[in-house]
Design an enzyme around this catalytic site. Structure first.
Site, mmCIF file in Angstrom:
data_model
loop_
_atom_site.group_PDB
_atom_site.id
_atom_site.type_symbol
_atom_site.label_atom_id
_atom_site.label_comp_id
_atom_site.label_asym_id
_atom_site.label_seq_id
_atom_site.Cartn_x
_atom_site.Cartn_y
_atom_site.Cartn_z
ATOM 1 N N CYS A 1 0.834 -1.201 0.000
ATOM 2 C CA CYS A 1 0.000 0.000 0.000
ATOM 3 C C CYS A 1 0.871 1.254 0.000
ATOM 4 C CB CYS A 1 -0.923 -0.023 1.204
ATOM 5 S SG CYS A 1 -2.159 1.261 1.113
ATOM 6 N N ASN B 1 0.564 -4.202 -6.369
ATOM 7 C CA ASN B 1 -0.315 -3.320 -5.636
ATOM 8 C C ASN B 1 -0.373 -2.002 -6.415
ATOM 9 O OD1 ASN B 1 -1.760 -1.949 -3.503
ATOM 10 N ND2 ASN B 1 -0.973 -3.523 -2.121
ATOM 11 N N THR B 2 -0.943 -0.984 -5.847
ATOM 12 C CA THR B 2 -1.184 0.229 -6.625
ATOM 13 C C THR B 2 0.084 1.074 -6.797
ATOM 14 O OG1 THR B 2 -1.870 1.331 -4.597
ATOM 15 C CG2 THR B 2 -3.597 0.377 -5.967
ATOM 16 N N CYS C 1 -9.853 1.113 -45.208
ATOM 17 C CA CYS C 1 -9.383 2.461 -44.844
ATOM 18 C C CYS C 1 -10.526 3.461 -44.980
ATOM 19 C CB CYS C 1 -8.231 2.869 -45.770
ATOM 20 S SG CYS C 1 -7.765 4.595 -45.609
ATOM 21 N N CYS D 1 -9.097 8.762 -42.790
ATOM 22 C CA CYS D 1 -9.072 9.788 -41.747
ATOM 23 C C CYS D 1 -7.742 10.534 -41.750
ATOM 24 C CB CYS D 1 -9.314 9.167 -40.381
ATOM 25 S SG CYS D 1 -7.959 8.126 -39.826
ATOM 26 N N CYS E 1 2.897 9.812 -39.058
ATOM 27 C CA CYS E 1 4.174 9.441 -39.671
ATOM 28 C C CYS E 1 4.889 10.678 -40.224
ATOM 29 C CB CYS E 1 3.942 8.407 -40.776
ATOM 30 S SG CYS E 1 5.467 7.620 -41.316
ATOM 31 N N CYS F 1 7.757 0.767 -37.927
ATOM 32 C CA CYS F 1 7.734 1.084 -36.490
ATOM 33 C C CYS F 1 6.415 0.763 -35.804
ATOM 34 C CB CYS F 1 8.093 2.544 -36.266
ATOM 35 S SG CYS F 1 6.755 3.683 -36.687
ATOM 36 N N CYS G 1 1.670 3.835 -37.068
ATOM 37 C CA CYS G 1 0.432 4.001 -37.831
ATOM 38 C C CYS G 1 -0.610 2.969 -37.421
ATOM 39 C CB CYS G 1 0.703 3.929 -39.328
ATOM 40 S SG CYS G 1 1.582 2.434 -39.828
HETATM 41 C C1 LIG Z 1 -9.953 1.371 -2.997
HETATM 42 C C2 LIG Z 1 -8.841 0.381 -2.998
HETATM 43 C C3 LIG Z 1 -8.407 -0.132 -1.803
HETATM 44 C C4 LIG Z 1 -7.398 -1.059 -1.777
HETATM 45 N N1 LIG Z 1 -7.048 -1.589 -0.602
HETATM 46 C C5 LIG Z 1 -6.091 -2.550 -0.556
HETATM 47 C C6 LIG Z 1 -5.793 -3.220 0.651
HETATM 48 O O1 LIG Z 1 -6.374 -2.945 1.692
HETATM 49 N N2 LIG Z 1 -4.835 -4.170 0.629
HETATM 50 C C7 LIG Z 1 -4.169 -4.519 -0.502
HETATM 51 O O2 LIG Z 1 -3.318 -5.409 -0.462
HETATM 52 N N3 LIG Z 1 -4.438 -3.925 -1.663
HETATM 53 C C8 LIG Z 1 -5.396 -2.954 -1.721
HETATM 54 N N4 LIG Z 1 -5.725 -2.386 -2.935
HETATM 55 C C9 LIG Z 1 -4.978 -2.788 -4.140
HETATM 56 C C10 LIG Z 1 -5.720 -3.866 -4.940
HETATM 57 O O3 LIG Z 1 -5.830 -5.055 -4.200
HETATM 58 C C11 LIG Z 1 -4.969 -4.215 -6.243
HETATM 59 O O4 LIG Z 1 -3.685 -4.669 -5.942
HETATM 60 C C12 LIG Z 1 -4.827 -3.059 -7.161
HETATM 61 O O5 LIG Z 1 -6.018 -2.292 -7.161
HETATM 62 C C13 LIG Z 1 -4.505 -3.473 -8.604
HETATM 63 O O6 LIG Z 1 -5.493 -4.271 -9.186
HETATM 64 P P1 LIG Z 1 -6.645 -3.681 -10.185
HETATM 65 O O7 LIG Z 1 -5.959 -2.961 -11.259
HETATM 66 O O8 LIG Z 1 -7.433 -4.880 -10.607
HETATM 67 O O9 LIG Z 1 -7.481 -2.750 -9.343
HETATM 68 C C14 LIG Z 1 -6.766 -1.458 -2.968
HETATM 69 C C15 LIG Z 1 -7.204 -0.937 -4.165
HETATM 70 C C16 LIG Z 1 -8.248 -0.035 -4.195
HETATM 71 C C17 LIG Z 1 -8.753 0.508 -5.495
HETATM 72 S S1 SF4 Z 2 -5.296 5.790 -40.050
HETATM 73 FE FE1 SF4 Z 2 -4.694 5.714 -42.184
HETATM 74 S S2 SF4 Z 2 -5.107 3.589 -42.800
HETATM 75 FE FE2 SF4 Z 2 -6.233 3.935 -40.888
HETATM 76 S S3 SF4 Z 2 -8.277 4.559 -41.597
HETATM 77 FE FE3 SF4 Z 2 -7.095 6.428 -41.250
HETATM 78 S S4 SF4 Z 2 -6.241 6.912 -43.266
HETATM 79 FE FE4 SF4 Z 2 -6.912 4.782 -43.356
#
Ligand SMILES: Cc1cc2nc3c(=O)[nH]c(=O)nc-3n(C[C@H](O)[C@H](O)[C@H](O)COP(=O)(O)O)c2cc1C
Ligand code: SF4
Ligand SMILES: Cc1cc2nc3c(=O)[nH]c(=O)nc-3n(C[C@H](O)[C@H](O)[C@H](O)COP(=O)(O)OP(=O)(O)OC[C@H]3O[C@@H](n4cnc5c(N)ncnc54)[C@H](O)[C@@H]3O)c2cc1C
Ligand code: SF4
Ligand code: SF4
Lengths: 436, 454
Positions: free
Chosen positions: A139, A204-205, A347, A350, A357, A385, A388
């Site tokens: 956390c 985690n976050t 296509c 657009c 590019c 690359c 596009c």
């Molecule tokens: C509101 C909120 C509260 C959270 N509380 C906890 C917590 O108490 N313990 C924990 O390990 N992770 C906590 N997390 C993290 C989540 O378990 C998880 O790891 C994280 O949100 C990434 O997963 P997701 O993208 O599916 O949300 C929390 C996340 C959110 C959004």
């Molecule tokens: S990005 Fe280029 S290829 Fe894709 S729809 Fe637009 S003009 Fe056509």
């Protein structure tokens, strides 16, 4: 039909979809609804030590970023661990586990970084009949300032130490949840393994400020004009999580360490990608918080249908299949040559590929042909690359076509060589020159 | 005993008050209700911000559409309105009346992709409505040049020209034949496209820049001819539209109940009480353009039971767009093609029906087949095209070069006289669209400025 039942470090669940420790798993009411909806398991919202429960803010605790049509792409929160009484939580965990024996019940824990604190809470958890524990070292807000959560997760020695205390005290499998707020995820993972962890879970976050209010100049979510950094999750963090899962999966020191994949999982596809990169199962939070528990139905049926279509019978046929294909840049084949190709039938003209590019890349797409609006790749300029492809609004309208060996690459004027060859052997590589 | 609602509706002949006032109010509501903030955000999200966007090319005033839609999507509605009004000072009216289905929205790449274009017209309205409600002005007059320009007609083309001239610091006098400004925005456009007196509000918004003096009830004509305007002013812009109407070309005196569609529409636009406008139970409209459709639909909305548009060629050749034909159809208007008027039937001095002859093309020429049909009608409307009108042609003919009865102009509005410009419907470059009239007025102002500064 594919069998998606899951065995994660000996913890069995009917499917690999667990709810991550968060509000969806904060009480019996939610968890029972989740099990009714079909979730394979839950990691109960993180419990703290005995005593007066922590408090949350009483104002907004979430912020978000959105994509087109206000689709939620990233969620940011400043919520802490559970704000309910420890014994109420333990009672509910026990009741729910007894009612739903086939579902995985993991209890997330975060107590101060002292041996006694950990050793006194573990017997209480064990008594509930829970299947395992998850150590919340992740956390990034609120708890880390108190020396818990990410504050521990950022110091590998602490991870190892706390993990060891837990392994010495409990029969239950120990999953160590990692924070992404470090520079190299392999160090905390190695520490968890060294401490005897049965598995790691991540991510985690991510520490974040999601936005700033331009009227009162407060970060969001704003509590009385002030904001604090929070934890970022949801679809936007998936790429970060995938990379970290892959890093642990292919690190020599942690190879084989079970991983519970977390971070932005929203559909069956996301889940399958985590599995393919080595996760033994997945955990979901934001997607459930956005759409409700029902999404697990789509996840289950989508995963099964995909596995059936590919002939994968069990999750083991899938788990880790992509890991060997993750490599370092210097080993990528420089003799693999591609050119973008625009399908003129789909296509819609657009012009986005052209301007992307033209302005920012290689001037390799026309905008006119004989005075008509027409977009076509100029092979002499295209470096392949993929920009596009990524900006084109029509799916599969631009494709990357490999120039087969033996054929001329119009850009370099050289024939494409069949032999695999990478940077380590490239003449421009200074370390080769130095070796001479 | 008072007539029941049903009896009122079904009265034979031409009668007022077929519908109750709340029914009329409902019928003449906005055809395309404006977007609210949420809808505008959702709609703006669909724009791809195309490069060299085809929608811009398709807009006669070349509004930077991807730019203004991006501005809406980022919450900058005021900036969006400025982007629109820079190119088209009557962007508010155009947002309401442009047949977008044949202009910008037809060209939108999402029309090609999914058959559902970005709602450019409604988004344009969203942005312009916001700033017009706040009366937020974006343009200022440059320091005065001391030059004086006469503009004839306060319709879309005249107003657009006057505004741009004023921006350049010139003084403008508009000579307007009617007692009200706006041209067909005020007298012609269907009531349900421009509700709540929008045309007048827009004139006020446009003229708020200053330096524009409108003289009402001042038609150019025998007393105020072109020669005099040229003497009194440094340059002249003609934007008098088309005030004449083509005749049906049938023999004999026209009976009561035969009427010009534009007059009927003007009457409808000007009345305070639509319940007082008399309308037939059975109506035939002759024509195939926007005017025919507007006339037919509004007749229906006033309570006519049966309205039929008769067009002398095939439906696909009608000037009214596909979309407008559908609008007519959804209002219960019947469209019959390959029919040309032959003879009016009368009863006690009033029209009671019309006989039409079937047509077809032979060697690309339209010819009658000899076969006929007679439709009952209490009213017959003419909507077969407008002309400069006898008075205006008389004034102009001797001095200016005309082309097919309209003023011959170049791209920039220049006429055969070097200090006279023209734009909008009265020219051979006109397209019978508000937006084209605006573009031509604006461009002529630029050309005039260049001439005066030379
Ligand atoms: C509101 C909120 C509260 C959270 N509380 C906890 C917590 O108490 N313990 C924990 O390990 N992770 C906590 N997390 C993290 C989540 O378990 C998880 O790891 C994280 O949100 C990434 O997963 P997701 O993208 O599916 O949300 C929390 C996340 C959110 C959004
Ligand atoms: S990005 Fe280029 S290829 Fe894709 S729809 Fe637009 S003009 Fe056509
Ligand atoms: C019934 C009808 C419905 C229409 N619907 C649409 C629509 O939905 N969408 C669309 O884009 N277009 C529509 N049009 C076309 C559009 O209204 C015209 O193209 C546009 O108004 C032309 O503008 P203008 O300024 O050239 O002429 P006008 O709008 O006709 O304005 C000319 C002005 O000059 C004045 N004037 C005339 N003679 C003199 C004189 N001798 N001296 C001084 N002043 C004079 C008139 O009183 C008038 O104010 C419609 C037209 C009609 C008739
Ligand atoms: S989600 Fe529920 S608790 Fe949260 S602010 Fe809305 S109504 Fe209140
Ligand atoms: S063509 Fe459509 S999608 Fe492209 S810029 Fe114009 S409105 Fe947007």
């Amino acid at each position: 039909m594919a069998d998606i039942s899951n065995n994660f470090v000996g913890i069995k669940s009917p499917n690999p979809f667990w709810l991550a420790s968060a509000p969806p798993t904060d009480k019996a009411y939610n968890v029972e609804r989740a099990f009714k909806a079909g979730w394979g398991g839950v990691v109960w919202k993180t419990l703290g030590e005995e005593g007066p429960p922590i408090v949350n803010v009483n104002g907004p605790r979430y912020g978000a970023i959105w994509g087109a049509d206000r689709r939620l792409l990233g969620l940011n929160n400043i919520e802490l661990i559970t704000d309910r009484d420890l014994h109420l939580n333990l009672r509910e965990i026990k009741e729910v586990k007894a009612k739903w024996p086939d579902r995985a019940m993991i209890v997330s824990l975060m107590v101060p970084c002292e041996e006694q604190a950990w050793k006194s809470i573990l017997p209480l958890v064990e008594e509930t009949g829970a299947d395992g524990i998850e150590l919340n070292f992740g956390c990034p807000h609120g708890m880390s300032e108190r020396g818990m959560g990410a504050a521990v997760g950022q110091v590998p020695e602490y991870i190892e130490m706390v993990t060891r205390w837990c392994k010495q005290t409990t029969r239950m499998p120990v999953i160590v949840k990692l924070t992404p707020n470090i520079s190299d995820i392999r160090y905390p993972a190695r520490a968890a393994k060294a401490g005897g962890a049965d598995a790691v879970s991540l991510i985690n976050t991510v520490s974040s400020i999601v936005s700033v209010n331009l009227d009162d100049f407060s970060p969001e979510p704003s509590i009385d004009g002030k904001g604090s950094h929070g934890g970022y999750c949801g679809p936007a963090v998936k790429p970060i999580a995938l990379n970290m899962v892959a890093e642990i999966g292919r690190d020599e020191e942690t190879v084989g360490l079970p991983i519970s994949g977390i971070g932005g999982i929203t559909t069956w596809r996301d889940a399958a990608e985590f599995l393919a990169l080595g996760a033994g199962n997945v955990q979901v939070c934001t997607a459930a918080m956005t759409y409700g528990f029902k999404i697990v139905e789509e996840m289950i049926s989508g995963l099964e249908a995909w596995m059936d279509s590919k002939g994968h019978r069990t999750l083991d046929d899938v788990i880790g299949r992509a890991t060997p294909n993750v490599t370092d840049w210097q080993y990528l084949n420089l003799n693999y040559v591609t050119k973008a190709k625009i399908n003129q039938d789909t296509c819609i003209k657009c012009g986005r590929c052209h301007i992307a590019c033209e302005d920012t890349s290689h001037q390799a797409i026309t905008n006119m042909l004989n005075g008509e609006r027409h977009f076509e790749v100029i092979d002499e300029e295209c470096v392949g690359c993929n920009l596009c492809v990524n900006v084109c609004p029509v799916e599969s309208c631009i494709t990357m076509e490999q120039v087969p060996a033996g054929q001329m690459d119009a850009r370099t004027g050289k024939k494409v060589v069949k032999k695999y060859s990478n940077w380590t052997e490239h003449p421009n590589n200074p370390s080769i020159v130095a070796a001479e | 005993m008072a007539a029941s609602a049903f009896e009122k509706r079904m009265r034979d002949g031409v009668a007022a008050g077929r519908l109750k006032s709340d029914e009329l109010k409902n019928n003449f509501n906005d055809v395309h209700p404006p977007l609210d903030g949420h809808e505008a955000l959702v709609a703006s999200d669909r724009c791809y911000f195309c490069y060299d966007a085809p929608c811009v090319t398709a807009c006669p005033t070349a509004i930077d559409i991807p730019q203004f839609i991006r501005e809406i999507s980022t919450g900058n509605t005021v900036g969006a309105a400025e982007t629109i009004l820079e190119q088209n000072i009557l962007g508010g009216m155009c947002a309401r009346v442009c047949p977008t289905e044949t202009l910008c929205e037809q060209a939108c790449v999402r029309e090609l992709a999914e058959g559902k274009p970005v709602q450019i017209g409604l988004l344009q309205r969203f942005a312009t409505d916001e700033v017009m409600t706040q009366n937020k002005q974006f343009f200022e007059r440059k320091p005065t040049t001391g030059k004086s320009i006469a503009v004839v007609g306060a319709g879309p083309t005249g107003l657009a020209c006057a505004h741009r001239l004023s921006m350049h610091g010139h003084n403008v006098t508009i000579y307007e034949a009617r007692k009200k400004p706006g041209g067909l925005n005020e007298f012609g456009i269907a009531a349900y496209k421009t509700v709540d007196n929008f045309a007048q509000k827009e004139v006020d918004y446009v003229t708020a820049i200053g330096g524009i003096n409108i003289k009402y009830n001042e038609p150019i004509g025998p007393n105020l001819n072109l020669d005099k305007l040229r003497k009194d002013h440094d340059a002249v812009f003609l934007g008098m539209g088309l005030s004449g109407v083509n005749a049906l070309g049938l023999k004999g005196k026209e009976p009561e109940g035969v009427m010009d569609a534009v007059d009927f529409i003007a009457q409808l636009r000007q009345t305070k009480n639509k319940g007082k406008i008399a309308i037939g139970r059975r109506i035939v409209v002759i024509g195939g353009g926007m005017t025919a459709v507007d006339c037919a639909v509004q007749a229906k909305l006033l309570g006519a039971e049966e309205v039929t548009i008769c067009y002398r060629r095939g439906q696909s050749q009608m000037n009214a767009s596909r979309y407008e034909q559908e609008l007519a159809a959804t209002h219960g208007v019947i469209i019959r093609d390959w029919l040309q008027p032959q003879k009016l039937k009368t009863k006690s001095g009033a029209v009671s029906g019309i006989t039409l002859e079937y047509t077809h093309t032979e060697k690309k020429k339209l010819v009658g087949t000899g076969e006929t049909i007679t439709l009952e009608a209490d009213q017959v409307f003419r909507a077969i095209g407008q002309t400069l009108g006898d008075e205006n042609s008389d004034v102009l003919e001797n001095e200016l070069k005309l082309d097919h009865g309209r003023i011959a102009t170049r791209e920039d509005g220049a006429t055969s006289l070097d200090d006279v410009w023209a734009g909008g419907d009265c020219t051979n470059m006109g397209d019978d669209l508000t937006v084209t009239a605006v573009a031509q007025g604006r461009d002529a102002a630029e050309s005039i400025t260049k001439y005066l500064n030379a």
